[in-house]
Design a protein around this motif. Sequence first.
Motif, mmCIF file in Angstrom:
data_model
loop_
_atom_site.group_PDB
_atom_site.id
_atom_site.type_symbol
_atom_site.label_atom_id
_atom_site.label_comp_id
_atom_site.label_asym_id
_atom_site.label_seq_id
_atom_site.Cartn_x
_atom_site.Cartn_y
_atom_site.Cartn_z
ATOM 1 N N GLY A 165 18.148 -15.020 8.159
ATOM 2 C CA GLY A 165 17.738 -15.959 7.126
ATOM 3 C C GLY A 165 16.498 -16.765 7.449
ATOM 4 N N THR A 166 15.935 -16.597 8.638
ATOM 5 C CA THR A 166 14.724 -17.335 8.989
ATOM 6 C C THR A 166 13.513 -16.718 8.298
ATOM 7 O OG1 THR A 166 14.375 -15.983 10.964
ATOM 8 C CG2 THR A 166 15.609 -18.037 11.246
ATOM 9 N N ARG A 167 12.526 -17.567 8.015
ATOM 10 C CA ARG A 167 11.299 -17.125 7.364
ATOM 11 C C ARG A 167 10.203 -16.930 8.400
ATOM 12 N NH1 ARG A 167 10.360 -20.512 1.814
ATOM 13 N NH2 ARG A 167 12.300 -19.906 0.808
ATOM 14 N N LEU A 168 9.578 -15.776 8.353
ATOM 15 C CA LEU A 168 8.446 -15.479 9.211
ATOM 16 C C LEU A 168 7.209 -15.426 8.327
ATOM 17 C CD1 LEU A 168 7.176 -14.510 11.896
ATOM 18 C CD2 LEU A 168 7.754 -12.185 11.190
ATOM 19 N N SER A 169 6.254 -16.337 8.568
ATOM 20 C CA SER A 169 5.036 -16.395 7.769
ATOM 21 C C SER A 169 4.186 -15.148 8.022
ATOM 22 C CB SER A 169 4.251 -17.650 8.138
ATOM 23 O OG SER A 169 3.061 -17.713 7.401
ATOM 24 N N ILE A 170 3.673 -14.559 6.948
ATOM 25 C CA ILE A 170 2.777 -13.417 7.075
ATOM 26 C C ILE A 170 1.541 -13.664 6.223
ATOM 27 C CG2 ILE A 170 4.511 -11.697 7.696
ATOM 28 C CD1 ILE A 170 4.688 -10.840 4.846
ATOM 29 N N GLU A 171 0.421 -13.086 6.625
ATOM 30 C CA GLU A 171 -0.833 -13.289 5.923
ATOM 31 C C GLU A 171 -0.796 -12.622 4.548
ATOM 32 O OE1 GLU A 171 -5.597 -12.438 6.547
ATOM 33 O OE2 GLU A 171 -4.201 -12.007 8.183
ATOM 34 N N CYS A 172 -1.339 -13.318 3.565
ATOM 35 C CA CYS A 172 -1.402 -12.796 2.203
ATOM 36 C C CYS A 172 -2.619 -13.401 1.519
ATOM 37 C CB CYS A 172 -0.129 -13.162 1.442
ATOM 38 S SG CYS A 172 -0.065 -12.521 -0.239
ATOM 39 N N ARG A 173 -3.217 -12.663 0.601
ATOM 40 C CA ARG A 173 -4.352 -13.192 -0.156
ATOM 41 C C ARG A 173 -4.421 -12.512 -1.515
ATOM 42 N NH1 ARG A 173 -7.793 -10.627 4.282
ATOM 43 N NH2 ARG A 173 -7.905 -8.483 3.591
ATOM 44 N N PHE A 174 -5.137 -13.185 -2.445
ATOM 45 C CA PHE A 174 -5.412 -12.581 -3.740
ATOM 46 C C PHE A 174 -6.407 -11.443 -3.558
ATOM 47 C CE2 PHE A 174 -4.420 -16.971 -5.310
ATOM 48 C CZ PHE A 174 -3.321 -16.618 -6.074
ATOM 49 N N ARG A 175 -6.314 -10.452 -4.441
ATOM 50 C CA ARG A 175 -7.266 -9.345 -4.422
ATOM 51 C C ARG A 175 -7.704 -9.072 -5.855
ATOM 52 N NH1 ARG A 175 -6.291 -3.234 -4.290
ATOM 53 N NH2 ARG A 175 -4.132 -3.840 -4.522
ATOM 54 N N LEU A 176 -9.022 -9.092 -6.092
ATOM 55 C CA LEU A 176 -9.542 -8.713 -7.403
ATOM 56 C C LEU A 176 -9.425 -7.205 -7.551
ATOM 57 C CD1 LEU A 176 -12.735 -10.932 -7.795
ATOM 58 C CD2 LEU A 176 -10.520 -11.194 -8.912
ATOM 59 N N MET A 177 -8.922 -6.760 -8.703
ATOM 60 C CA MET A 177 -8.715 -5.336 -8.951
ATOM 61 C C MET A 177 -9.502 -4.873 -10.171
ATOM 62 S SD MET A 177 -4.659 -5.499 -8.192
ATOM 63 C CE MET A 177 -4.314 -3.801 -7.800
ATOM 64 N N GLY A 178 -10.331 -5.740 -10.705
ATOM 65 C CA GLY A 178 -11.132 -5.466 -11.885
ATOM 66 C C GLY A 178 -11.685 -6.777 -12.386
ATOM 67 N N PRO A 179 -12.507 -6.742 -13.429
ATOM 68 C CA PRO A 179 -13.131 -7.981 -13.902
ATOM 69 C C PRO A 179 -12.125 -9.026 -14.392
ATOM 70 C CG PRO A 179 -13.723 -6.122 -15.315
ATOM 71 C CD PRO A 179 -12.931 -5.575 -14.174
ATOM 72 N N ALA A 180 -10.936 -8.604 -14.813
ATOM 73 C CA ALA A 180 -9.940 -9.560 -15.315
ATOM 74 C C ALA A 180 -8.558 -9.302 -14.717
ATOM 75 C CB ALA A 180 -9.872 -9.490 -16.839
ATOM 76 N N THR A 181 -8.491 -8.523 -13.630
ATOM 77 C CA THR A 181 -7.202 -8.141 -13.049
ATOM 78 C C THR A 181 -7.161 -8.526 -11.572
ATOM 79 O OG1 THR A 181 -7.021 -6.303 -14.592
ATOM 80 C CG2 THR A 181 -5.609 -6.215 -12.664
ATOM 81 N N TYR A 182 -6.024 -9.039 -11.150
ATOM 82 C CA TYR A 182 -5.849 -9.370 -9.731
ATOM 83 C C TYR A 182 -4.481 -8.950 -9.265
ATOM 84 C CZ TYR A 182 -3.032 -13.520 -10.823
ATOM 85 O OH TYR A 182 -2.043 -14.374 -11.252
ATOM 86 N N GLY A 183 -4.335 -8.911 -7.954
ATOM 87 C CA GLY A 183 -3.074 -8.593 -7.304
ATOM 88 C C GLY A 183 -3.052 -9.299 -5.960
ATOM 89 N N PHE A 184 -2.323 -8.727 -5.020
ATOM 90 C CA PHE A 184 -2.127 -9.354 -3.724
ATOM 91 C C PHE A 184 -2.340 -8.341 -2.610
ATOM 92 C CE2 PHE A 184 0.460 -11.327 -6.937
ATOM 93 C CZ PHE A 184 0.177 -12.670 -6.775
ATOM 94 N N ASP A 185 -2.802 -8.829 -1.476
ATOM 95 C CA ASP A 185 -2.974 -8.017 -0.276
ATOM 96 C C ASP A 185 -2.204 -8.642 0.869
ATOM 97 O OD1 ASP A 185 -4.485 -5.770 -0.764
ATOM 98 O OD2 ASP A 185 -6.397 -6.753 -0.345
ATOM 99 N N LEU A 186 -1.553 -7.807 1.636
ATOM 100 C CA LEU A 186 -0.970 -8.210 2.908
ATOM 101 C C LEU A 186 -1.727 -7.421 3.969
ATOM 102 C CD1 LEU A 186 2.858 -8.119 2.119
ATOM 103 C CD2 LEU A 186 1.364 -10.107 2.228
ATOM 104 N N PRO A 187 -2.834 -7.998 4.498
ATOM 105 C CA PRO A 187 -3.686 -7.227 5.419
ATOM 106 C C PRO A 187 -2.983 -6.853 6.712
ATOM 107 C CG PRO A 187 -4.591 -9.435 5.024
ATOM 108 C CD PRO A 187 -3.306 -9.337 4.283
#
Length: 185
Positions: A163-185
């Motif tokens: 049940g413990t939380r482990l922080s992981i890197e995440c960021r927004f990713r542009l996928m087009g002029p009006a579309t975005y998603g997420f990246d976990l590098p």
Amino acid sequence: VFAPNRGQWPDAVRFGTIGGPVRAWFGANRVTLESPDRTGSVSLRFDRSDPARGMLGIEKAPTYFNFLQSADPKQWRSRVHGFRRLRYESVADGVDLEFSVDDRELRYDVLLTPPARPDAVRMTCENCSGLEIDGDGRRVMRIDGQASLVQSPPVAWQIGEDGTRLSIECRFRLMGPATYGFDLP
């Protein structure tokens, strides 16, 4: 607080926010956000989403609302309970979105069930005159070139078996002029 639509809003709206820093309406596969100056709005559409999937209020708030928007008492909606969180189920295979409101902004969690991946989540901004990720990693949506809606950078974690939380890197990713998603590098 999120209030279910009991006839006080148009049929396409299933829930709306009451109070707080942002006005938002939640439909089958989109969220519509009003600009801070209330002069415009932008919608986030969940790409690859099945509108027939579930949408539910979670954690009932201790308050209720009365909507008296007409002189006709038959049109009044009373004792409409609010919820602290709102969940869209299965916006993609193995992916739920859960919304909440804090003192400053509307937030959402992307909940992944293995083997789902963050790149399965795509959102398209409608009525948006510009979409960008700024130097601090925030998502910025421009409305009519004037007002902006800014979202803090995403935060991600993995929940361990204990049940413990482990922080992981995440960021927004542009996928087009009006579309975005997420990246976990």
